[in-house]
Design a protein around this motif. Structure first.
Motif, PDB file in Angstrom:
ATOM      1  N   PRO A  26      21.296  33.808  35.875  1.00 20.32           N
ATOM      2  CA  PRO A  26      20.243  34.769  36.174  1.00 20.32           C
ATOM      3  C   PRO A  26      20.632  36.166  35.698  1.00 20.32           C
ATOM      4  CG  PRO A  26      21.409  34.149  38.179  1.00 20.32           C
ATOM      5  CD  PRO A  26      21.942  33.297  37.069  1.00 20.32           C
ATOM      6  N   GLU A  27      19.639  36.892  35.236  1.00 22.98           N
ATOM      7  CA  GLU A  27      19.905  38.261  34.812  1.00 22.98           C
ATOM      8  C   GLU A  27      20.078  39.141  36.036  1.00 22.98           C
ATOM      9  OE1 GLU A  27      17.550  40.116  31.811  1.00 22.98           O
ATOM     10  OE2 GLU A  27      17.210  38.220  30.774  1.00 22.98           O
ATOM     11  N   ARG A  28      21.034  40.012  35.942  1.00 33.39           N
ATOM     12  CA  ARG A  28      21.272  40.943  37.040  1.00 33.39           C
ATOM     13  C   ARG A  28      20.764  42.307  36.624  1.00 33.39           C
ATOM     14  NH1 ARG A  28      26.482  39.122  40.316  1.00 33.39           N
ATOM     15  NH2 ARG A  28      26.225  36.901  40.003  1.00 33.39           N
ATOM     16  N   THR A  29      20.245  43.018  37.587  1.00 34.80           N
ATOM     17  CA  THR A  29      19.721  44.349  37.326  1.00 34.80           C
ATOM     18  C   THR A  29      20.717  45.379  37.827  1.00 34.80           C
ATOM     19  OG1 THR A  29      17.504  43.470  37.676  1.00 34.80           O
ATOM     20  CG2 THR A  29      17.751  45.859  37.703  1.00 34.80           C
ATOM     21  N   ALA A  30      21.116  46.256  36.950  1.00 35.33           N
ATOM     22  CA  ALA A  30      22.050  47.316  37.339  1.00 35.33           C
ATOM     23  C   ALA A  30      21.328  48.305  38.258  1.00 35.33           C
ATOM     24  CB  ALA A  30      22.561  48.035  36.104  1.00 35.33           C
ATOM     25  N   PRO A  31      22.054  48.858  39.216  1.00 33.67           N
ATOM     26  CA  PRO A  31      21.422  49.848  40.088  1.00 33.67           C
ATOM     27  C   PRO A  31      21.073  51.110  39.296  1.00 33.67           C
ATOM     28  CG  PRO A  31      23.779  49.737  40.520  1.00 33.67           C
ATOM     29  CD  PRO A  31      23.455  48.649  39.548  1.00 33.67           C
ATOM     30  N   THR A  32      20.055  51.772  39.740  1.00 31.32           N
ATOM     31  CA  THR A  32      19.665  53.025  39.098  1.00 31.32           C
ATOM     32  C   THR A  32      20.575  54.152  39.593  1.00 31.32           C
ATOM     33  OG1 THR A  32      18.132  53.623  40.866  1.00 31.32           O
ATOM     34  CG2 THR A  32      17.243  52.268  39.057  1.00 31.32           C
ATOM     35  N   ILE A  33      20.538  55.257  38.907  1.00 29.44           N
ATOM     36  CA  ILE A  33      21.300  56.439  39.339  1.00 29.44           C
ATOM     37  C   ILE A  33      20.856  56.845  40.741  1.00 29.44           C
ATOM     38  CG2 ILE A  33      21.727  58.887  38.876  1.00 29.44           C
ATOM     39  CD1 ILE A  33      23.182  56.966  36.977  1.00 29.44           C
ATOM     40  N   GLU A  34      19.556  56.723  41.002  1.00 26.67           N
ATOM     41  CA  GLU A  34      19.042  57.066  42.334  1.00 26.67           C
ATOM     42  C   GLU A  34      19.655  56.156  43.408  1.00 26.67           C
ATOM     43  OE1 GLU A  34      16.919  56.541  39.647  1.00 26.67           O
ATOM     44  OE2 GLU A  34      16.643  58.687  39.267  1.00 26.67           O
ATOM     45  N   ASN A  35      19.769  54.869  43.091  1.00 24.46           N
ATOM     46  CA  ASN A  35      20.405  53.939  44.034  1.00 24.46           C
ATOM     47  C   ASN A  35      21.850  54.327  44.317  1.00 24.46           C
ATOM     48  OD1 ASN A  35      18.781  51.198  42.361  1.00 24.46           O
ATOM     49  ND2 ASN A  35      18.097  52.179  44.242  1.00 24.46           N
ATOM     50  N   LEU A  36      22.568  54.706  43.282  1.00 27.19           N
ATOM     51  CA  LEU A  36      23.961  55.099  43.445  1.00 27.19           C
ATOM     52  C   LEU A  36      24.080  56.372  44.278  1.00 27.19           C
ATOM     53  CD1 LEU A  36      25.322  54.283  39.872  1.00 27.19           C
ATOM     54  CD2 LEU A  36      25.520  52.905  41.953  1.00 27.19           C
ATOM     55  N   TRP A  37      23.173  57.326  44.043  1.00 27.46           N
ATOM     56  CA  TRP A  37      23.177  58.550  44.854  1.00 27.46           C
ATOM     57  C   TRP A  37      22.893  58.220  46.319  1.00 27.46           C
ATOM     58  CZ3 TRP A  37      25.671  62.643  43.939  1.00 27.46           C
ATOM     59  CH2 TRP A  37      25.807  63.147  42.658  1.00 27.46           C
ATOM     60  N   GLN A  38      21.974  57.292  46.553  1.00 25.93           N
ATOM     61  CA  GLN A  38      21.674  56.896  47.935  1.00 25.93           C
ATOM     62  C   GLN A  38      22.916  56.300  48.606  1.00 25.93           C
ATOM     63  OE1 GLN A  38      18.350  54.263  47.312  1.00 25.93           O
ATOM     64  NE2 GLN A  38      16.840  55.872  47.732  1.00 25.93           N
ATOM     65  N   LEU A  39      23.652  55.472  47.867  1.00 23.30           N
ATOM     66  CA  LEU A  39      24.895  54.911  48.409  1.00 23.30           C
ATOM     67  C   LEU A  39      25.891  56.015  48.743  1.00 23.30           C
ATOM     68  CD1 LEU A  39      25.585  51.781  46.157  1.00 23.30           C
ATOM     69  CD2 LEU A  39      25.273  51.792  48.633  1.00 23.30           C
ATOM     70  N   MET A  40      26.052  56.959  47.814  1.00 23.39           N
ATOM     71  CA  MET A  40      26.996  58.049  48.047  1.00 23.39           C
ATOM     72  C   MET A  40      26.572  58.902  49.248  1.00 23.39           C
ATOM     73  SD  MET A  40      29.498  57.668  46.013  1.00 23.39           S
ATOM     74  CE  MET A  40      30.361  59.224  46.084  1.00 23.39           C
ATOM     75  N   GLU A  41      25.264  59.144  49.390  1.00 26.78           N
ATOM     76  CA  GLU A  41      24.774  59.923  50.530  1.00 26.78           C
ATOM     77  C   GLU A  41      24.996  59.174  51.838  1.00 26.78           C
ATOM     78  OE1 GLU A  41      20.726  60.779  49.457  1.00 26.78           O
ATOM     79  OE2 GLU A  41      21.330  62.285  47.970  1.00 26.78           O
ATOM     80  N   SER A  42      24.785  57.876  51.822  1.00 26.95           N
ATOM     81  CA  SER A  42      25.037  57.078  53.026  1.00 26.95           C
ATOM     82  C   SER A  42      26.515  57.107  53.387  1.00 26.95           C
ATOM     83  CB  SER A  42      24.594  55.632  52.821  1.00 26.95           C
ATOM     84  OG  SER A  42      23.202  55.559  52.688  1.00 26.95           O
ATOM     85  N   ALA A  43      27.372  56.987  52.376  1.00 27.17           N
ATOM     86  CA  ALA A  43      28.813  57.040  52.620  1.00 27.17           C
ATOM     87  C   ALA A  43      29.221  58.403  53.175  1.00 27.17           C
ATOM     88  CB  ALA A  43      29.581  56.726  51.339  1.00 27.17           C
ATOM     89  N   ALA A  44      28.560  59.454  52.724  1.00 25.13           N
ATOM     90  CA  ALA A  44      28.879  60.813  53.194  1.00 25.13           C
ATOM     91  C   ALA A  44      28.555  60.983  54.680  1.00 25.13           C
ATOM     92  CB  ALA A  44      28.121  61.848  52.372  1.00 25.13           C
ATOM     93  N   GLU A  45      27.659  60.164  55.188  1.00 23.05           N
ATOM     94  CA  GLU A  45      27.264  60.263  56.597  1.00 23.05           C
ATOM     95  C   GLU A  45      28.034  59.294  57.496  1.00 23.05           C
ATOM     96  OE1 GLU A  45      23.044  59.721  56.591  1.00 23.05           O
ATOM     97  OE2 GLU A  45      22.717  61.424  55.253  1.00 23.05           O
ATOM     98  N   SER A  46      28.972  58.566  56.936  1.00 21.13           N
ATOM     99  CA  SER A  46      29.738  57.604  57.726  1.00 21.13           C
ATOM    100  C   SER A  46      30.806  58.318  58.547  1.00 21.13           C
ATOM    101  CB  SER A  46      30.381  56.566  56.807  1.00 21.13           C
ATOM    102  OG  SER A  46      31.449  57.136  56.097  1.00 21.13           O
ATOM    103  N   ARG A  47      31.516  57.576  59.370  1.00 16.98           N
ATOM    104  CA  ARG A  47      32.600  58.147  60.174  1.00 16.98           C
ATOM    105  C   ARG A  47      33.793  58.548  59.314  1.00 16.98           C
ATOM    106  NH1 ARG A  47      34.088  53.996  64.485  1.00 16.98           N
ATOM    107  NH2 ARG A  47      33.442  52.609  62.838  1.00 16.98           N
ATOM    108  N   THR A  48      33.928  57.897  58.150  1.00 15.87           N
ATOM    109  CA  THR A  48      35.041  58.208  57.235  1.00 15.87           C
ATOM    110  C   THR A  48      34.468  58.481  55.836  1.00 15.87           C
ATOM    111  OG1 THR A  48      35.315  55.829  56.868  1.00 15.87           O
ATOM    112  CG2 THR A  48      36.773  56.858  58.503  1.00 15.87           C
ATOM    113  N   PRO A  49      33.797  59.616  55.678  1.00 14.89           N
ATOM    114  CA  PRO A  49      33.073  59.865  54.424  1.00 14.89           C
ATOM    115  C   PRO A  49      33.958  59.927  53.182  1.00 14.89           C
ATOM    116  CG  PRO A  49      33.065  61.830  55.813  1.00 14.89           C
ATOM    117  CD  PRO A  49      33.640  60.710  56.626  1.00 14.89           C
ATOM    118  N   LEU A  50      35.103  60.583  53.266  1.00 14.19           N
ATOM    119  CA  LEU A  50      35.965  60.697  52.083  1.00 14.19           C
ATOM    120  C   LEU A  50      36.448  59.326  51.630  1.00 14.19           C
ATOM    121  CD1 LEU A  50      37.277  62.569  50.063  1.00 14.19           C
ATOM    122  CD2 LEU A  50      39.197  62.840  51.645  1.00 14.19           C
TER     123      LEU A  50
END
Length: 175
Positions: free
Chosen positions: A113-137
């Protein structure tokens, strides 16, 4: 199979995966082997008798216990690859002689099956979610390593601070 698994120099979780994938062959052979007096040929692996599918066709009919859906292309490919490796090992240590049984293992039918790479927006959303975690760094660093290197989860888990080298030009290594 037990000897082959014992000979694998891999972490326990990987060995368990190998055992699971080769267990499909053991299960198929327990059903099909008696019908051919336990004599395995290339024809048996590819297309067996009517109502008795070859190994690859049997994998296509199998359903995952967790979802009830047919095995994915990747699951079938991995099972076939592990059985091929097992047969190759058996040839190397002279359990199998005179035939190239590893070459008999077919490729999975169908296409990956073909896989779809995440968009830049998706990656930013991941980074923003990680920034709000208990251990952001830590969490953002993990994401950056995944995104930037393609490192596997188990490789990342074994990575220690002394394994990471930063160079003056902004490059570096993680070994």
């Amino acid at each position: 199979r037990a000897e082959w698994l014992a000979d694998r120099k891999v972490i326990n979780k990987t060995r368990i995966g190998y055992e699971q994938k080769t267990s499909y062959f053991v299960e198929w052979w327990a059903i099909y082997g008696p019908t051919v007096d336990w004599r395995l040929t290339q024809r048996h692996l590819v297309s067996a008798k009517p109502n008795q599918p070859g190994f690859e066709a049997w994998l296509c009919q199998r359903k995952a216990k967790s979802t009830g859906k047919p095995f994915s292309w990747h699951t079938r490919q991995d099972a076939l690859r592990r059985v091929r490796e097992m047969f190759k090992w058996a040839q190397e240590i002279k359990i199998i002689e005179g035939v190239d049984a590893a070459a008999w293992i077919p490729s999975p039918s169908g296409e990956a099956p073909e896989r779809t790479a995440p968009t830049i927006e998706n990656l930013w959303q991941l980074m923003e979610s990680a920034a709000e975690s208990r251990t952001p760094l830590r969490d953002q660093t993990i994401l950056l390593l995944f995104i930037g290197t393609g490192i596997r989860r188990c490789e990342l888990a074994r990575l220690e601070a002394q394994h990471i080298v930063f160079c003056a030009d902004g490059s570096g290594t993680a070994a």
